[in-house]
Enzyme design. Structure first.
Site, PDB file in Angstrom:
ATOM      1  N   ASP A 280      47.205  63.528  58.177  1.00  0.00           N
ATOM      2  CA  ASP A 280      45.927  63.136  58.342  1.00  0.00           C
ATOM      3  C   ASP A 280      45.067  63.312  59.476  1.00  0.00           C
ATOM      4  OD1 ASP A 280      45.598  60.909  55.823  1.00  0.00           O
ATOM      5  OD2 ASP A 280      47.420  61.324  56.265  1.00  0.00           O
ATOM      6  N   ARG A 281      45.788  63.674  60.523  1.00  0.00           N
ATOM      7  CA  ARG A 281      45.166  64.140  61.981  1.00  0.00           C
ATOM      8  C   ARG A 281      46.179  64.667  62.954  1.00  0.00           C
ATOM      9  NH1 ARG A 281      40.204  61.356  65.285  1.00  0.00           N
ATOM     10  NH2 ARG A 281      40.087  60.472  63.208  1.00  0.00           N
TER      11      ARG A 281
END
EC number: 5.3.1.23
Length: 403
Positions: A280-281
């Site tokens: 997600d990051r």
């Protein structure tokens, strides 16, 4: 027929329609939710009816596009008191507030932030609502098309990298892989990231090809013959969504509980050679935020000497975040842990959903949606451009992604 998390009818740029698959009802019911406003986009993202960092970004952009389309319709303008359309500047001020609202739907996934930054640039460069709408349409189409193309490239990059490594070390025969959460067509515009790499491995196995040369493989060439997806508590994206996709594609797989992964590695009749996870990051140093349980999986893989790969597009790498300690980690509602929702067992006719409490109502709960895996436990980061590995000092150099 391929699975579609997002349906975008784009024949006429002034009359687009957007629907998203309600993933909370899968795998038993397939129902699409119409998206007509930014609020609709916020709601399906926040509720996790749509999830996966790439899909979140796409739905966010599309919700802005369809709201602009409605604003161009005079019948709709009359009921939208929060917009001042007396000038483009006045419209822009409200739109910026709407974008900030949308960004708050899921704070950890950086793809949405990057996409909305692009939307702000389009807002700044346009001179009228209709021009902004037209540019949003072009950007949305490009975003979807590029996502699918990049996912296929990522999948092939990851598959080739693993097969090359296995060939180099002299491994032959069948092997299995692990994955967590859902990183396939349901989390993207199509094909997937980590699950895309698994799809590419299965295509190699079915075709009897080795990598990188497309020649007929010998009977003992390395080939992936099984997948072990983790259930991924508490939202069960692995058991509800990844299992659904693997069955859909007829890829041999066995679902396992999160707590059984170490024992499965230890006892698997087919050697497990890699884990593929999404992100997600990704911080500038390679630290990676992903679905809760990913760090645990990385530690288990390190113990058993299993390669651990992160598969994500360039847009997931955040050049403004130096390390994982700087990544905001979303915490979800405690009741998402205390209560399990699924299809009612033994129901006849159309499946109906039922919720079952599994913990005392007054029991305190800690329910982070993500954890952060330090880059020390990651063997490679697979992107659409290439596979990044660490230098002799154990560090990733991702600087080329920011130039």
């Amino acid at each position: 027929m391929s699975l579609q998390a997002i349906q975008f009818q784009r024949g006429d740029k002034s009359q687009v329609s957007v629907r998203v698959l309600d993933q909370l009802l899968l795998p038993y019911v397939s129902r699409y939710i119409p998206i007509q406003t930014v609020d609709d986009g916020f709601a399906v993202i926040r509720s996790m009816q749509v999830r996966g960092a790439p899909a979140i970004a796409i739905v966010g952009v599309l919700s802005v596009l369809v709201e602009c389309q409605l604003l161009c319709n005079e019948d709709f303008v009359a009921v939208q008191a929060f917009y001042d359309l007396s000038s483009y500047a006045a419209f822009g001020r409200t739109m910026r507030m709407r974008l900030a609202h949308l960004l708050g739907s899921r704070p950890t996934a950086v793809n949405l932030s990057h996409a909305l930054r692009d939307v702000e640039r389009l807002l700044d460069s346009a001179t009228s609502l209709s021009q902004f709408r037209d540019r949003m349409y072009d950007y949305a189409c490009e975003l979807l098309d590029m996502d699918v193309a990049n996912n296929v490239r990522m999948g092939d990059n990851g598959a080739r990298f693993l097969l090359d490594a296995l060939i180099a070390e002299g491994f032959d025969g069948s092997f299995a892989v692990l994955t967590i959460c859902n990183t396939g067509s349901l989390a993207t515009a199509g094909y997937g990231t980590a699950l895309g790499a698994i799809r590419s491995l299965w295509q190699h196995a079915e075709a009897g090809l080795t990598a990188p040369k497309k020649q007929k493989a010998s009977a003992c060439a390395p080939r992936m013959t099984h997948v072990f997806p983790l259930e991924t508590r508490p939202y069960n994206q692995g058991s509800r969504l990844t299992a659904y996709e693997l069955l859909h594609d007829a890829i041999p797989a066995t679902l396992i509980t999160d707590s059984s992964v170490a024992y499965r590695i230890q006892t698997s009749p087919v050697p497990i050679k890699a884990a593929f996870v999404g992100a997600d990051r990704i911080a500038r140093n390679g630290d990676t935020a992903n679905k809760i349980g990913t760090l645990q999986l990385a530690l288990v893989c390190r113990h058993f000497g299993i390669r651990f790969f992160v598969v994500a597009p360039r847009s997931t790498v955040d050049g403004t975040t130096a390390a994982g300690t700087d990544i905001p980690v979303e915490e979800r509602c405690p009741d998402e842990f205390r209560v399990v929702t699924g299809a009612a067992a033994g129901a006849t006719g159309d499946p109906t959903t039922a919720s079952v409490a599994i913990a005392p109502r007054d029991m305190p709960v800690w329910n982070p949606a993500f954890d952060v895996t330090p880059h020390a436990y990651i063997d490679a980061i697979v992107t659409e451009t290439r596979v990044f590995t660490k230098d002799a000092a154990g560090n990733f150099d991702l600087d080329e992604l920011f130039t």
